[in-house]
Design an enzyme around this catalytic site. Structure first.
Site, PDB file in Angstrom:
ATOM      1  N   HIS A 157     -11.906  45.574-140.702  1.00 56.56           N
ATOM      2  CA  HIS A 157     -12.274  44.962-142.053  1.00 56.56           C
ATOM      3  C   HIS A 157     -10.843  44.482-142.655  1.00 56.56           C
ATOM      4  CE1 HIS A 157     -16.650  44.949-142.548  1.00 56.56           C
ATOM      5  NE2 HIS A 157     -16.552  45.803-141.632  1.00 56.56           N
ATOM      6  N   CYS A 181     -15.210  42.169-137.615  1.00 55.01           N
ATOM      7  CA  CYS A 181     -16.352  43.127-137.178  1.00 55.01           C
ATOM      8  C   CYS A 181     -17.773  42.478-136.810  1.00 55.01           C
ATOM      9  CB  CYS A 181     -16.405  44.159-138.508  1.00 55.01           C
ATOM     10  SG  CYS A 181     -17.205  45.399-138.253  1.00 55.01           S
ATOM     11  N   GLU A 194     -10.190  42.481-144.742  1.00 53.74           N
ATOM     12  CA  GLU A 194     -10.558  42.007-146.125  1.00 53.74           C
ATOM     13  C   GLU A 194     -10.723  43.189-147.308  1.00 53.74           C
ATOM     14  OE1 GLU A 194     -12.485  42.398-143.933  1.00 53.74           O
ATOM     15  OE2 GLU A 194     -14.694  42.921-144.713  1.00 53.74           O
TER      16      GLU A 194
END
Ligand SMILES: NC(=O)CC[C@H](N)C(=O)O
Length: 194
Positions: A173, A82, A175
């Site tokens: 994202h 990102c 994560e």
């Protein structure tokens, strides 16, 4: 026995703790990086999502604008997600965000507009997964790539994951989900360098 890889997460601003958790889940050691001296102990580095203008300003202040390209030139791998993808790019369409100019691509910030500020989808990512869970938050897009850049995933005709040698970039994202396959793919890129 294989040694445990050490992966740094640039910890100036943004989704740092979530990347730490994903890297640990994928079987490597995560190190929160706040000073350039820490880079020398790392096998790879993650540039997290957050606010790219803020991260870029802090990177410049703390000397990372010179130290990270040197880290890459020494043979290490870098993964930008990102805002981190924006920071890797050679060129950003409009705006004055400080960036590293490492990866031969042009990016557009906040490319999905206000209507679709954030959304989730499953993506086919070449060599990684057929159904990778991807969370997009005010995400950038890769609008063009150079000939050394491999496109790994598209979303509605737009490039959202790309790789250039030891550089990996994703506009979402990875994560923020339990799906750590893209982090594992990054660890495989690192393993080929150590
Ligand atoms: N989730 C994110 O990292 C968003 C990136 C942000 N829109 C920027 O341009 O910096």
């Amino acid at each position: 026995m294989e040694r445990v890889l050490k992966v740094g997460i640039l910890a100036l601003q943004g989704a740092v703790a979530e990347h730490k958790r994903s890297i640990e889940k994928a079987g490597a050691e995560a190190i929160l990086v706040k000073r350039v001296e820490q880079l020398s102990e790392l096998d790879g580095l993650i540039l997290p999502g957050g606010e790219s203008t803020t991260i870029g300003r802090l990177m410049r202040h703390y000397g990372f604008m010179e130290a990270i390209p040197a880290f890459y030139a020494s043979g290490k791998a870098i993964f930008g997600t990102c805002a981190g993808l924006i920071l890797l790019a050679d060129h950003i369409e409009s705006g004055e965000t400080a960036h590293l100019r490492l990866m031969d691509m042009t990016v557009m910030r906040n490319a999905f507009g206000r209507q679709r500020e954030s959304f989730e989808t499953d993506l086919k990512v070449a060599g990684v997964a057929d159904d990778l869970r991807a969370v997009f938050i005010r995400a950038p897009l890769i609008t063009s790539v150079g000939s050394d850049v491999e496109v790994l995933a598209m979303y509605q005709d737009e490039i959202v994951v790309a790789r250039q040698e030891r550089l990996l970039a994703a506009s979402f994202h990875p994560e923020l989900t339990e799906d750590d396959r893209l982090h594992r793919y990054f660890l495989d890129i690192i393993k080929a360098t150590v």
